[in-house]
Design a protein around this motif. Structure first.
Motif, PDB file in Angstrom:
ATOM      1  N   ALA A 187     -28.930  56.079  -8.512  1.00 46.51           N
ATOM      2  CA  ALA A 187     -29.024  55.264  -7.308  1.00 46.51           C
ATOM      3  C   ALA A 187     -27.988  54.155  -7.393  1.00 46.51           C
ATOM      4  O   ALA A 187     -27.738  53.610  -8.471  1.00 46.51           O
ATOM      5  N   VAL A 188     -27.401  53.825  -6.256  1.00 45.03           N
ATOM      6  CA  VAL A 188     -26.509  52.673  -6.174  1.00 45.03           C
ATOM      7  C   VAL A 188     -27.392  51.450  -6.002  1.00 45.03           C
ATOM      8  O   VAL A 188     -28.301  51.432  -5.168  1.00 45.03           O
TER       9      VAL A 188
ATOM     10  N   ILE B  73     -24.846  51.302 -10.843  1.00 47.38           N
ATOM     11  CA  ILE B  73     -25.707  52.469 -10.670  1.00 47.38           C
ATOM     12  C   ILE B  73     -26.784  52.433 -11.738  1.00 47.38           C
ATOM     13  O   ILE B  73     -26.623  51.812 -12.792  1.00 47.38           O
ATOM     14  N   CYS B  74     -27.882  53.097 -11.451  1.00 49.30           N
ATOM     15  CA  CYS B  74     -28.941  53.270 -12.443  1.00 49.30           C
ATOM     16  C   CYS B  74     -29.596  54.617 -12.177  1.00 49.30           C
ATOM     17  O   CYS B  74     -29.415  55.206 -11.111  1.00 49.30           O
ATOM     18  N   TRP B  75     -30.351  55.100 -13.139  1.00 50.92           N
ATOM     19  CA  TRP B  75     -31.078  56.344 -12.920  1.00 50.92           C
ATOM     20  C   TRP B  75     -32.060  56.130 -11.785  1.00 50.92           C
ATOM     21  O   TRP B  75     -32.745  55.098 -11.706  1.00 50.92           O
ATOM     22  N   ASN B  76     -32.138  57.070 -10.893  1.00 51.33           N
ATOM     23  CA  ASN B  76     -32.946  56.936  -9.689  1.00 51.33           C
ATOM     24  C   ASN B  76     -34.435  56.815  -9.977  1.00 51.33           C
ATOM     25  O   ASN B  76     -35.165  56.205  -9.205  1.00 51.33           O
ATOM     26  N   ASP B  77     -34.881  57.358 -11.098  1.00 55.82           N
ATOM     27  CA  ASP B  77     -36.317  57.351 -11.399  1.00 55.82           C
ATOM     28  C   ASP B  77     -36.749  56.159 -12.252  1.00 55.82           C
ATOM     29  O   ASP B  77     -37.880  56.098 -12.702  1.00 55.82           O
TER      30      ASP B  77
ATOM     31  N   GLU C 117     -29.484  50.081  -2.896  1.00 55.20           N
ATOM     32  CA  GLU C 117     -28.575  49.954  -1.763  1.00 55.20           C
ATOM     33  C   GLU C 117     -28.840  51.035  -0.725  1.00 55.20           C
ATOM     34  O   GLU C 117     -28.556  50.864   0.444  1.00 55.20           O
ATOM     35  N   GLY C 118     -29.379  52.170  -1.164  1.00 55.25           N
ATOM     36  CA  GLY C 118     -29.709  53.246  -0.239  1.00 55.25           C
ATOM     37  C   GLY C 118     -28.998  54.555  -0.523  1.00 55.25           C
ATOM     38  O   GLY C 118     -29.332  55.580   0.054  1.00 55.25           O
TER      39      GLY C 118
ATOM     40  N   HIS D  24     -18.983  56.228  -3.954  1.00 55.05           N
ATOM     41  CA  HIS D  24     -19.496  55.386  -2.873  1.00 55.05           C
ATOM     42  C   HIS D  24     -19.199  53.915  -3.159  1.00 55.05           C
ATOM     43  O   HIS D  24     -18.752  53.181  -2.269  1.00 55.05           O
ATOM     44  N   ILE D  25     -19.426  53.490  -4.390  1.00 58.36           N
ATOM     45  CA  ILE D  25     -19.147  52.104  -4.763  1.00 58.36           C
ATOM     46  C   ILE D  25     -17.664  51.801  -4.572  1.00 58.36           C
ATOM     47  O   ILE D  25     -17.302  50.745  -4.054  1.00 58.36           O
ATOM     48  N   ASP D  26     -16.798  52.717  -4.959  1.00 60.16           N
ATOM     49  CA  ASP D  26     -15.349  52.530  -4.768  1.00 60.16           C
ATOM     50  C   ASP D  26     -15.015  52.310  -3.300  1.00 60.16           C
ATOM     51  O   ASP D  26     -14.103  51.551  -2.968  1.00 60.16           O
ATOM     52  N   GLU D  27     -15.754  52.970  -2.415  1.00 60.00           N
ATOM     53  CA  GLU D  27     -15.515  52.831  -0.976  1.00 60.00           C
ATOM     54  C   GLU D  27     -16.000  51.501  -0.420  1.00 60.00           C
ATOM     55  O   GLU D  27     -15.324  50.884   0.399  1.00 60.00           O
ATOM     56  N   VAL D  28     -17.195  51.081  -0.822  1.00 63.59           N
ATOM     57  CA  VAL D  28     -17.823  49.933  -0.169  1.00 63.59           C
ATOM     58  C   VAL D  28     -17.590  48.601  -0.868  1.00 63.59           C
ATOM     59  O   VAL D  28     -17.667  47.549  -0.229  1.00 63.59           O
ATOM     60  N   TRP D  29     -17.313  48.603  -2.161  1.00 64.11           N
ATOM     61  CA  TRP D  29     -17.160  47.341  -2.888  1.00 64.11           C
ATOM     62  C   TRP D  29     -15.678  47.018  -2.963  1.00 64.11           C
ATOM     63  O   TRP D  29     -15.020  47.222  -3.965  1.00 64.11           O
ATOM     64  N   THR D  30     -15.174  46.476  -1.882  1.00 59.80           N
ATOM     65  CA  THR D  30     -13.740  46.227  -1.774  1.00 59.80           C
ATOM     66  C   THR D  30     -13.340  44.832  -2.241  1.00 59.80           C
ATOM     67  O   THR D  30     -12.172  44.584  -2.496  1.00 59.80           O
TER      68      THR D  30
END
Length: 72
Positions: A11-12, A22-26, A36-37, A48-54
């Motif tokens: 999960a982000v 990120i962390c393990w989703n469980d 974050e969703g 995804h992080i590379d895209e949104v964390w500018t």
């Protein structure tokens, strides 16, 4: 198998300073972090992080710099 291709779901997560990880989703999240969703493979989450964390600056630094900027 490489570490990027393991079978776990990640999960982000983001903290109050708008820093991503990120962390393990469980797993339960450490204090100060929220989901974050986005969830998926490690590679998908990191992409995804590379895209949104500018802007890597913490939120508090960005706010401080905005306050210091000359107005006019």
């Amino acid at each position: 198998m490489t570490g990027d291709d393991d079978a776990r779901t990640y999960a982000v997560v983001v903290n109050d300073e708008e820093q991503y990880s990120i962390c393990w989703n469980d797993r339960d999240l450490p204090a100060g972090w929220r989901r974050e969703g986005t969830a998926g493979t490690r590679s998908e989450c990191l992409a995804h992080i590379d895209e949104v964390w500018t802007d890597m600056r913490p939120l508090s630094l960005r706010r401080w710099m905005d306050e210091q900027a000359p107005t006019g």
